[in-house]
Design an enzyme around this catalytic site. Structure first.
Site, short mmCIF file in Angstrom:
data_model
loop_
_atom_site.label_atom_id
_atom_site.label_comp_id
_atom_site.label_asym_id
_atom_site.label_seq_id
_atom_site.Cartn_x
_atom_site.Cartn_y
_atom_site.Cartn_z
N GLU A 91 0.80 -1.25 0.00
CA GLU A 91 0.00 0.00 0.00
C GLU A 91 0.82 1.29 0.00
OE1 GLU A 91 -2.75 -0.39 3.29
OE2 GLU A 91 -3.78 -2.07 2.37
N GLU B 195 -6.19 -10.65 -1.22
CA GLU B 195 -7.00 -10.37 -0.02
C GLU B 195 -8.47 -10.31 -0.38
OE1 GLU B 195 -5.55 -7.05 2.30
OE2 GLU B 195 -3.45 -7.57 1.89
N ASP C 199 -12.20 -10.21 -0.74
CA ASP C 199 -13.47 -10.30 -0.02
C ASP C 199 -14.42 -9.34 -0.72
OD1 ASP C 199 -12.48 -7.90 1.08
OD2 ASP C 199 -12.47 -8.62 3.15
N ASN D 229 2.09 -5.26 -3.15
CA ASN D 229 0.69 -5.57 -2.85
C ASN D 229 -0.09 -4.29 -2.56
OD1 ASN D 229 -1.25 -7.77 -2.14
ND2 ASN D 229 -1.16 -6.90 -0.07
N HIS E 97 -10.35 -5.98 -2.18
CA HIS E 97 -11.43 -5.75 -1.20
C HIS E 97 -12.55 -5.04 -1.96
CE1 HIS E 97 -9.03 -7.10 2.13
NE2 HIS E 97 -8.05 -6.29 1.78
C1 XIL Z 1 -6.38 -6.09 8.45
C2 XIL Z 1 -6.77 -7.26 9.35
O1 XIL Z 1 -7.71 -8.05 8.67
C3 XIL Z 1 -7.33 -6.73 10.66
O2 XIL Z 1 -7.51 -7.82 11.57
C4 XIL Z 1 -6.40 -5.70 11.28
O3 XIL Z 1 -7.02 -5.15 12.43
C5 XIL Z 1 -6.08 -4.60 10.28
O4 XIL Z 1 -5.52 -5.19 9.11
N1 XIL Z 1 -5.03 -4.50 3.77
C6 XIL Z 1 -4.04 -5.35 4.23
C7 XIL Z 1 -4.29 -6.20 5.42
O5 XIL Z 1 -2.99 -5.46 3.59
O6 XIL Z 1 -3.15 -6.43 6.19
C8 XIL Z 1 -5.40 -5.65 6.29
O7 XIL Z 1 -5.69 -6.60 7.31
C9 XIL Z 1 -6.62 -5.31 5.46
C10 XIL Z 1 -6.30 -4.28 4.42
#
Ligand code: XIL
Length: 299
Positions: A127, A232, A234, A168, A204
């Site tokens: 990020e 990631e 979802d 990422n 996401h």
């Molecule tokens: C999130 C986790 O799911 C949570 O449990 C934590 O509190 C915060 O981080 N992008 C990412 C992940 O790269 O590491 C994040 O994970 C979600 C967004």
């Protein structure tokens, strides 16, 4: 095939989940993980705050538990994440200039070195860009300058030469100014021999997210000469709309030969970081949702 892991394996891909080691004692959680997934990523326990809470003192207990679980159950491991602006321990936030650069390099050496040989792919940097394609003005960017990302990749390569090294990010799911900036960075790294092997597309999403250029975007990174991974995934929503979005994402990965695997950011809605969005493939009772069927068909 009648599980995600078996279906993905038919095309040489993995199907993974983000996992929290403290939940492995819940029998439905472990049973669903072991039946359906053949890759693990740590949802939190390999992050900087978890692995180096005090400068120079490394703690690997949670991550080691996940690696052992993976190895005992025929799963590969994604590493997440070596350097990120979030979830840094307090001591890092106070560092300036070359002290931060040295701490970053020492952290990468410590963590990637500890897990060397056990990790399929590392999210080396997470990020680092804004929506408009500019660099995020994190402490890393401000204290170290533009070179911090390539410094991190070179350090990760030195510490674990076998792991694939990924950049990422979220919001790089389609062709847009942010993914354009990542594209140019990867192009530049490849041209100058900075070690980078893959781009992680977090994904996401929501059921109404515009996925019109999702596949095209994966393909352009693949054509540059790096693997792509959906890291990631979802998708908020429910029912047919959610299932269709999951299908589109899965079909896009399947259509791109260098899309090597998909990871959902959790297993069950019960423990999703997005809570009420119910974004995962298993409901709070570990029942398969409609989206599960769509993914299984598409794999
Ligand atoms: C999130 C986790 O799911 C949570 O449990 C934590 O509190 C915060 O981080 N992008 C990412 C992940 O790269 O590491 C994040 O994970 C979600 C967004």
């Amino acid at each position: 095939a009648d599980t995600l892991r078996a279906a993905a394996a038919e095309s040489g891909r993995y199907y993974g989940a983000a996992v929290a080691p403290h939940l492995l004692g819940e029998s439905d959680y472990a049973a669903t993980l072991n039946r359906e997934f053949n890759s693990i990523v740590a949802e939190n326990v390999m992050k900087w705050d978890a692995t180096e809470p005090n400068q120079g003192q490394f703690t690997f207990q949670g991550g080691d538990q996940l690696v052992a679980h993976a190895q005992n159950n025929g799963m590969s491991v994604r590493g997440h994440t070596l350097v990120w602006h979030a979830q840094q321990p307090g001591w890092v936030q106070g560092l300036t200039g070359d002290n931060l650069r040295r701490a970053m390099l020492n952290h990468i050496d410590g963590v990637a070195g500890h897990y060397a040989g056990d990790i399929d792919s590392w999210d080396v940097v997470n990020e680092a860009f804004e929506w408009d394609g500019s660099r995020r003005q994190s402490n890393l960017q401000q204290q170290i300058g533009n070179g911090w990302i390539e410094d991190a990749f070179r350090a990760a390569d030195a510490a674990d030469p076998a792991a694939k090294l990924c950049y990422n990010d979220y919001g790089i799911d389609g062709v847009n100014p942010k993914s354009d900036a990542v594209y140019r960075m990867v192009q530049d790294f490849l041209a100058r021999g900075v070690p980078i092997d893959c781009v992680g597309v977090q994904s996401h999403l929501d059921s109404n997210s515009d996925l019109g250029t999702y596949r095209q975007n994966l393909q352009r990174f693949a054509d540059l000469g790096v693997d792509v991974q959906i890291t990631e995934l979802d998708i908020g929503g429910s029912g047919a709309a959610q299932a269709n979005a999951y299908r589109t994402v899965t079909e896009a990965c399947m259509a791109v030969s260098r899309c090597t695997g998909i990871t959902t950011w959790g297993i069950t809605d019960k423990y999703s970081w997005r809570g009420q969005d119910t974004p995962l493939l298993f409901d709070s009772n570990y029942q398969k949702k409609q989206a599960y069927g769509a993914v299984l068909e598409a794999l």
